[in-house]
Design an enzyme around this catalytic site. Structure first.
Site, short mmCIF file in Angstrom:
data_model
loop_
_atom_site.label_atom_id
_atom_site.label_comp_id
_atom_site.label_asym_id
_atom_site.label_seq_id
_atom_site.Cartn_x
_atom_site.Cartn_y
_atom_site.Cartn_z
N GLN A 104 0.77 -1.10 0.24
CA GLN A 104 0.04 -0.08 -0.03
C GLN A 104 0.93 1.25 0.03
OE1 GLN A 104 -3.59 -0.49 2.87
NE2 GLN A 104 -2.08 -1.77 3.68
N HIS A 143 -1.48 1.51 -4.43
CA HIS A 143 -1.64 2.93 -4.31
C HIS A 143 -0.87 4.11 -5.04
CE1 HIS A 143 -3.77 1.73 -0.36
NE2 HIS A 143 -4.53 1.56 -1.16
N CYS A 185 -3.74 15.97 -19.77
CA CYS A 185 -3.35 16.45 -21.18
C CYS A 185 -2.90 15.33 -22.10
CB CYS A 185 -2.43 17.72 -21.56
SG CYS A 185 -0.57 17.24 -20.94
N CYS A 197 2.66 21.05 -15.26
CA CYS A 197 2.89 20.17 -16.39
C CYS A 197 3.87 20.59 -17.39
CB CYS A 197 1.50 19.78 -16.78
SG CYS A 197 1.59 18.70 -18.24
N CYS A 203 1.89 20.75 -20.78
CA CYS A 203 0.80 21.70 -21.25
C CYS A 203 0.65 22.98 -20.35
CB CYS A 203 -0.65 20.96 -20.93
SG CYS A 203 -1.25 20.74 -19.31
N THR A 245 0.27 -2.96 8.76
CA THR A 245 -0.95 -2.22 8.03
C THR A 245 -2.06 -2.31 9.10
OG1 THR A 245 -2.43 -1.67 6.52
CG2 THR A 245 -1.81 -4.34 6.89
N PRO A 260 2.93 -4.37 15.76
CA PRO A 260 3.01 -4.26 17.09
C PRO A 260 1.65 -4.13 17.92
CG PRO A 260 4.03 -2.37 16.35
CD PRO A 260 3.73 -3.49 15.29
N GLU A 261 0.95 -3.76 17.21
CA GLU A 261 -0.63 -3.33 17.83
C GLU A 261 -1.50 -4.28 17.15
OE1 GLU A 261 1.08 -0.06 19.68
OE2 GLU A 261 -0.86 -0.50 19.92
C1 BV8 Z 1 -11.77 2.94 -3.47
C2 BV8 Z 1 -1.98 6.85 -1.37
C3 BV8 Z 1 -13.57 2.54 -5.04
C4 BV8 Z 1 -2.12 8.35 -1.07
C5 BV8 Z 1 -3.83 6.07 0.00
C6 BV8 Z 1 -16.20 7.09 1.18
C7 BV8 Z 1 -15.93 7.59 -0.07
C8 BV8 Z 1 -15.00 6.97 -0.87
C9 BV8 Z 1 -14.14 5.82 -0.52
C10 BV8 Z 1 -14.57 5.23 0.88
C11 BV8 Z 1 -15.47 5.81 1.61
N1 BV8 Z 1 -15.61 5.38 2.72
C12 BV8 Z 1 -14.50 4.20 2.52
C13 BV8 Z 1 -14.14 4.32 1.33
C14 BV8 Z 1 -13.26 3.40 0.77
C15 BV8 Z 1 -11.72 4.27 0.99
C16 BV8 Z 1 -11.33 3.66 2.53
O1 BV8 Z 1 -10.93 2.25 2.92
N2 BV8 Z 1 -11.46 4.65 3.23
C17 BV8 Z 1 -10.81 4.25 4.76
C18 BV8 Z 1 -10.35 5.32 5.35
C19 BV8 Z 1 -12.42 3.95 5.54
N3 BV8 Z 1 -10.80 3.61 0.11
C20 BV8 Z 1 -10.86 4.21 -1.03
O2 BV8 Z 1 -11.31 5.44 -1.14
C21 BV8 Z 1 -9.95 3.40 -2.00
N4 BV8 Z 1 -10.55 3.49 -3.44
O3 BV8 Z 1 -12.12 2.33 -2.66
O4 BV8 Z 1 -12.31 3.25 -4.55
C22 BV8 Z 1 -14.54 3.53 -4.62
C23 BV8 Z 1 -14.62 4.90 -5.12
C24 BV8 Z 1 -15.51 5.89 -4.74
C25 BV8 Z 1 -16.36 5.70 -3.88
C26 BV8 Z 1 -16.32 4.39 -3.09
C27 BV8 Z 1 -15.38 3.61 -3.37
C28 BV8 Z 1 -8.55 4.02 -2.22
C29 BV8 Z 1 -7.59 4.13 -1.12
C30 BV8 Z 1 -6.28 4.54 -1.53
C31 BV8 Z 1 -6.03 5.69 -0.46
N5 BV8 Z 1 -4.96 6.23 -0.79
N6 BV8 Z 1 -2.55 6.32 -0.11
C32 BV8 Z 1 -1.07 8.88 -0.04
O5 BV8 Z 1 -0.14 7.77 0.38
O6 BV8 Z 1 -0.78 9.93 -0.09
S1 BV8 Z 1 -4.28 5.04 1.80
C33 BV8 Z 1 -2.91 5.30 2.67
O7 BV8 Z 1 -3.55 4.35 3.93
C34 BV8 Z 1 -1.58 4.87 2.46
O8 BV8 Z 1 -1.49 4.36 1.28
C35 BV8 Z 1 -1.62 3.59 3.56
O9 BV8 Z 1 -0.52 2.68 3.05
C36 BV8 Z 1 -2.92 3.27 3.68
C37 BV8 Z 1 -3.09 2.37 4.90
O10 BV8 Z 1 -2.67 2.95 6.10
P1 BV8 Z 1 -1.41 1.81 6.50
O11 BV8 Z 1 -0.45 1.38 5.50
O12 BV8 Z 1 -2.10 0.57 7.21
O13 BV8 Z 1 -0.68 2.94 7.65
P2 BV8 Z 1 -1.27 3.12 9.03
O14 BV8 Z 1 -0.38 4.61 9.24
O15 BV8 Z 1 -2.78 3.26 9.01
O16 BV8 Z 1 -0.91 1.97 9.83
C38 BV8 Z 1 0.41 1.58 10.27
C39 BV8 Z 1 0.36 0.42 10.86
O17 BV8 Z 1 1.46 0.11 11.13
C40 BV8 Z 1 -0.35 0.36 12.28
O18 BV8 Z 1 -1.13 -0.62 12.55
C41 BV8 Z 1 0.94 0.30 13.22
O19 BV8 Z 1 0.26 -0.27 14.44
C42 BV8 Z 1 1.90 -0.44 12.65
N7 BV8 Z 1 3.16 -0.26 12.84
C43 BV8 Z 1 3.99 0.71 13.37
N8 BV8 Z 1 5.31 0.42 13.49
C44 BV8 Z 1 5.41 -0.85 12.99
C45 BV8 Z 1 4.33 -1.24 12.49
N9 BV8 Z 1 3.88 -2.42 11.90
C46 BV8 Z 1 5.17 -3.08 11.82
N10 BV8 Z 1 6.30 -2.96 12.31
C47 BV8 Z 1 6.58 -1.66 12.68
N11 BV8 Z 1 7.56 -1.09 13.22
#
Ligand code: BV8
Length: 248
Positions: A98, A116, A128, A149, A152, A189, A215-216
């Site tokens: 992701q 992503h 464009c 861009c 364009c 994740t 870890p969580e």
């Molecule tokens: C889609 C790119 C179809 C950008 C990202 C309402 C309207 C529209 C859509 C939705 C909606 N409600 C829900 C949705 C679906 C939505 C969604 O899922 N929303 C969530 C918030 C509820 N999804 C979408 O919109 C997707 N498209 O569904 O299209 C559609 C279209 C229109 C209408 C409906 C459906 C697109 C999703 C992509 C979004 N883009 N990133 C950018 O990076 O700037 S997502 C973003 O979150 C990142 O990519 C990231 O990777 C991703 C997930 O987060 P995590 O990677 O899990 O990171 P996070 O910080 O959350 O967690 C870190 C974890 O690591 C923790 O658990 C922590 O404990 C752990 N950790 C910490 N340290 C360590 C560790 N683990 C291991 N070792 C360690 N040392």
């Protein structure tokens, strides 16, 4: 962990790993939802949308430029390196990420399924016809903000998938194919973003042995076969050490 290592050792085991921001945490890349995930008190969900970009491309580009500068100063960690090693050593290994930081590629992972997109790619916001669909841009400090861009003169946008935008259909089908596997590890994740998080359940439905490394606890924890509580940068090297040591 022994059962996991035994399963990973099966000669024809199909192994798939899904990673999130947690695998880059040890490299110093801020996660999305952790304490370090805020930027100027904005939530990522508020900035990573086409609406936010339409409303204020400047502030969205400031956030991405800040993330580019943070990521450019980071190196891959042992979690990235172990996964890169597996992509070369394990015959049926697939990596889905992701993350947009490019650290898996910098560690040597090939053919990564990037759900992503990439922070190191851009596309023309106007779409464009003279510009490619997307192109690589390694700029950390843009001469002008928001950047334009070169084809364009309109705006460019980060080459990532924003909330509310659909993932590329080819990427979704590659990821769904990869969920048909024998062992599925979800690493670093929070399992709240879809369709990425849905792959864990998809793998379980296909009969995979599912493992979480975090870890969580997350919403996926209750449903996986094995939850390994710990950092990816320590747990993955330990699994790799046991995988390499002679059979017990
Ligand atoms: C889609 C790119 C179809 C950008 C990202 C309402 C309207 C529209 C859509 C939705 C909606 N409600 C829900 C949705 C679906 C939505 C969604 O899922 N929303 C969530 C918030 C509820 N999804 C979408 O919109 C997707 N498209 O569904 O299209 C559609 C279209 C229109 C209408 C409906 C459906 C697109 C999703 C992509 C979004 N883009 N990133 C950018 O990076 O700037 S997502 C973003 O979150 C990142 O990519 C990231 O990777 C991703 C997930 O987060 P995590 O990677 O899990 O990171 P996070 O910080 O959350 O967690 C870190 C974890 O690591 C923790 O658990 C922590 O404990 C752990 N950790 C910490 N340290 C360590 C560790 N683990 C291991 N070792 C360690 N040392």
């Amino acid at each position: 962990m022994h059962e996991l290592v035994d399963r990973l050792r099966q000669p024809d085991a199909r192994i798939t790993v899904l990673t999130g921001a947690g695998v880059s945490a040890a490299s110093g890349v801020p996660t999305f939802r952790g304490a370090d995930g805020l930027w100027r008190n904005f939530r990522p969900e508020a900035l990573a949308t086409a609406e936010a970009f339409r409303r204020d491309p400047g502030v969205v580009w400031e956030w991405y430029a800040w993330r580019r500068s943070r990521i450019a100063a980071c190196e891959p960690n042992d979690a990235h390196r172990v996964l890169a090693g597996w992509s070369h050593r394990l015959p049926n290994f697939k990596l889905i990420t992701q993350n947009v930081d490019g650290l898996h590629e910098r560690a040597g992972s090939e053919k990564t399924i990037r759900l992503h997109g990439s922070i190191w790619e851009v596309s023309c916001w106007q779409g464009c016809t003279t510009s490619p669909r997307r192109w690589r841009d390694d700029t950390v400090t843009f001469k002008e903000m928001p950047p334009h861009c070169p084809y364009c003169g309109g705006l460019i946008r980060p080459g990532v998938v924003w909330f509310g935008e659909t993932l590329e259909s080819s990427v979704i089908s590659q990821a769904s194919d990869a969920a048909i596997c024998d062992v599925f590890l979800t690493v670093g994740t929070s399992a709240v973003v879809y369709p990425a998080a849905g792959l864990i359940e998809e793998a379980r439905r296909h009969g995979a042995f599912t493992v979480e490394i975090n870890p969580e606890a997350t919403p996926a924890t209750p449903s996986v076969d094995l939850a390994l509580k710990g950092g990816a940068e320590t747990v993955l090297p330990e699994i790799d050490r046991q995988l390499k040591s002679p059979m017990r």
